[in-house]
Design a protein around this motif. Sequence first.
Motif: not given
Length: 275
Positions: A195, A186-187, A189-192, A172, A141
Amino acid sequence: MPDQPADLPADAPDLVHLRLERPSDGVALLTLANPDQRNAMSDQMTDSWVAAVDALAADRSVRAVVVTGEGSAFCSGGNTSWIASEPDATVDHLRTRMIAFYRAWLAIRRLEVPTIAAVNGPAIGAGLCLALACDLRYAARGARLGAPFVKLGMHAGMAGTYLLPNVVGEAHARDLLLTGRLVDADEALRLGLVSRVIEPESFLDEVLETAAGIAATAPIASRLTKLALRDGGHADLEACLQWEALAQPVTLATEDLQEGIRAAQEKRAPAFQGR
């Protein structure tokens, strides 16, 4: 002095700006160790990287590899100072140098064992591409990731225009490559792009624990699974079925399969030997 721990075998390569350690059975840890330059890919680090990857590829006891950075950064990318210092260099000269650089760092893709990028801090440009070249990416993080090549006046390199769409999809990838913007963990993670996001205090310990779990799986099955998933996986369903109809019987014929079944019946952890 080489950045080499004393507890490795005598024939381990001498490394500069890079450390190679074995934190647990089957797990190798590669640490980019040029923190004063935010782990930029120096010439010495590049040479050391090639030597280390060659050594790991030849070591059948290695079952998982983790890549991370020393200090506050994962990797700030390639050392571009030499490009700025050669304004009159020809395209052919630059192309020859860049393709050798790309191939050196992307050599990690030829390892048949699972690889994990432990993105402890900023992963920028070629540093992001190095993370993309690994099978798994976990971020601490607070880490930031991006490919700001266009903001520096250059085209993406080190397979960025191949690896990024392969990981996050075309939409993306276009966003990240054409804007050059950075994203936080965190973004990502949202984008892949990654993991998992892990708190910094326990980050490396948790990644190494995951690597140890991978190293404890059946190595033949693990290698074949990695090969099956390489470069986006199979071309179509039939290609998948043909591969699995061969690869699964290969594993069914191993001693590890018998050990795995016994261990499940006896409710204990299996002890796979890779045969």
